[in-house]
Design a protein around this motif. Structure first.
Motif, PDB file in Angstrom:
ATOM      1  N   THR A 116       0.828  -1.208   0.000  1.00 60.92           N
ATOM      2  CA  THR A 116       0.000   0.000   0.000  1.00 60.92           C
ATOM      3  C   THR A 116       0.861   1.256   0.000  1.00 60.92           C
ATOM      4  O   THR A 116       0.596   2.197  -0.724  1.00 60.92           O
ATOM      5  N   LYS A 120       1.469   4.473  -3.055  1.00 61.13           N
ATOM      6  CA  LYS A 120       1.389   5.913  -2.807  1.00 61.13           C
ATOM      7  C   LYS A 120       2.694   6.610  -3.194  1.00 61.13           C
ATOM      8  O   LYS A 120       2.682   7.675  -3.769  1.00 61.13           O
ATOM      9  N   SER A 160      -5.879  11.997  -3.726  1.00 57.43           N
ATOM     10  CA  SER A 160      -5.791  11.933  -2.256  1.00 57.43           C
ATOM     11  C   SER A 160      -7.167  11.979  -1.585  1.00 57.43           C
ATOM     12  O   SER A 160      -7.285  11.763  -0.381  1.00 57.43           O
ATOM     13  N   GLU A 161      -8.221  12.262  -2.366  1.00 60.99           N
ATOM     14  CA  GLU A 161      -9.569  12.347  -1.781  1.00 60.99           C
ATOM     15  C   GLU A 161     -10.100  10.957  -1.431  1.00 60.99           C
ATOM     16  O   GLU A 161      -9.904  10.004  -2.179  1.00 60.99           O
ATOM     17  N   ARG A 162     -10.788  10.875  -0.308  1.00 60.50           N
ATOM     18  CA  ARG A 162     -11.374   9.582   0.121  1.00 60.50           C
ATOM     19  C   ARG A 162     -12.809   9.511  -0.386  1.00 60.50           C
ATOM     20  O   ARG A 162     -13.763   9.691   0.370  1.00 60.50           O
ATOM     21  N   SER A 164     -15.420   7.482  -3.645  1.00 61.12           N
ATOM     22  CA  SER A 164     -15.526   6.245  -4.418  1.00 61.12           C
ATOM     23  C   SER A 164     -14.809   6.373  -5.762  1.00 61.12           C
ATOM     24  O   SER A 164     -14.574   7.476  -6.266  1.00 61.12           O
ATOM     25  N   ARG A 165     -14.482   5.216  -6.356  1.00 54.71           N
ATOM     26  CA  ARG A 165     -13.830   5.182  -7.665  1.00 54.71           C
ATOM     27  C   ARG A 165     -14.690   5.900  -8.715  1.00 54.71           C
ATOM     28  O   ARG A 165     -14.175   6.627  -9.551  1.00 54.71           O
ATOM     29  N   LYS A 168     -14.414   9.618  -8.312  1.00 52.02           N
ATOM     30  CA  LYS A 168     -13.092  10.062  -8.787  1.00 52.02           C
ATOM     31  C   LYS A 168     -13.072  10.135 -10.305  1.00 52.02           C
ATOM     32  O   LYS A 168     -12.570  11.092 -10.889  1.00 52.02           O
ATOM     33  N   LEU A 201      -6.382   2.283  -6.701  1.00 49.08           N
ATOM     34  CA  LEU A 201      -7.560   2.417  -5.843  1.00 49.08           C
ATOM     35  C   LEU A 201      -7.882   1.127  -5.113  1.00 49.08           C
ATOM     36  O   LEU A 201      -7.641   0.065  -5.642  1.00 49.08           O
TER      37      LEU A 201
END
Length: 201
Positions: A116, A120, A160-162, A164-165, A168, A201
């Motif tokens: 993970t 990033k 970087s936003e949390r 959903s795919r 995004k 993702l």
């Protein structure tokens, strides 16, 4: 003692004999300017060395550490860029070939990283690299360069936003359409970022 040294030298010579023809093949295909042949050689080198040389794909277009190379958006400029890096890495590998146990600590240092975190790091580096590539493109005006860098900044923020795919992708779509209108040289590196974002993702 003499036998061990001779054996090590022979190993290096053997590796050199295997790798040198590939270095020559890369140089020849770059000079040929034939995009199809470049892609063919690129895939051969990918298959032969990516799993054997640590970080072989690093700093190359369309490369993800988890998924390898994505050839869907790889144009001529990206192929030339990657092949030149491959050539340099193979030349360096011949001269610094890690014999037997010498390779183990090197691999341990670079490979004992959680997946993970690696994703990033790769994406973060890519944003920086692509911004620099846009900055270095001679065919762009100052205004175009600034606008494209703004789009890359937007992508970084979306990444970087949390959310959903799906959400995004809704935000990414207009950026993808914008860069596709700017030509292959501009589109390839930015689209490769988008591909990496989706995979991460």
């Amino acid at each position: 003692m003499m036998d061990t040294n001779m054996h090590s030298i022979k190993d290096k010579e053997d590796v050199s004999k295997i790798i040198k023809p590939d270095i020559i093949a890369i140089a020849q295909v770059i000079n040929s300017g034939d995009e199809d042949k470049m892609k063919e050689v690129h895939k051969q080198m990918d298959g032969r060395y990516t799993t054997n040389i640590p970080n072989f794909g690093k700093s190359m277009y369309n490369y993800s550490e988890d998924y390898g190379f994505n050839y869907n958006y790889m144009g001529k400029k990206a192929l030339i860029h990657n092949l030149r890096i491959m050539k340099g890495r193979l030349e360096g590998y011949i001269y610094n070939f890690p014999i037997a146990q010498a390779s183990v600590p090197y691999q341990d240092i670079h490979l004992n990283v959680p997946v993970t975190n690696t994703n990033k790091i790769n994406i973060s580096l890519s944003f920086k690299d692509v911004r620099q590539q846009i900055e270095d493109m001679p065919g762009l005006t100052e205004k175009e360069t600034s606008k494209l860098k703004d789009k890359i900044n937007e992508l970084e923020k979306i990444n970087s936003e949390r959310i959903s795919r799906k959400k995004k992708w809704e935000k990414i779509k207009p950026i993808a359409s914008f860069v596709l209108d700017k030509g292959v040289d501009v589109a390839v590196p930015i689209l490769s970022l988008i591909v990496q974002m989706k995979l991460g993702l």
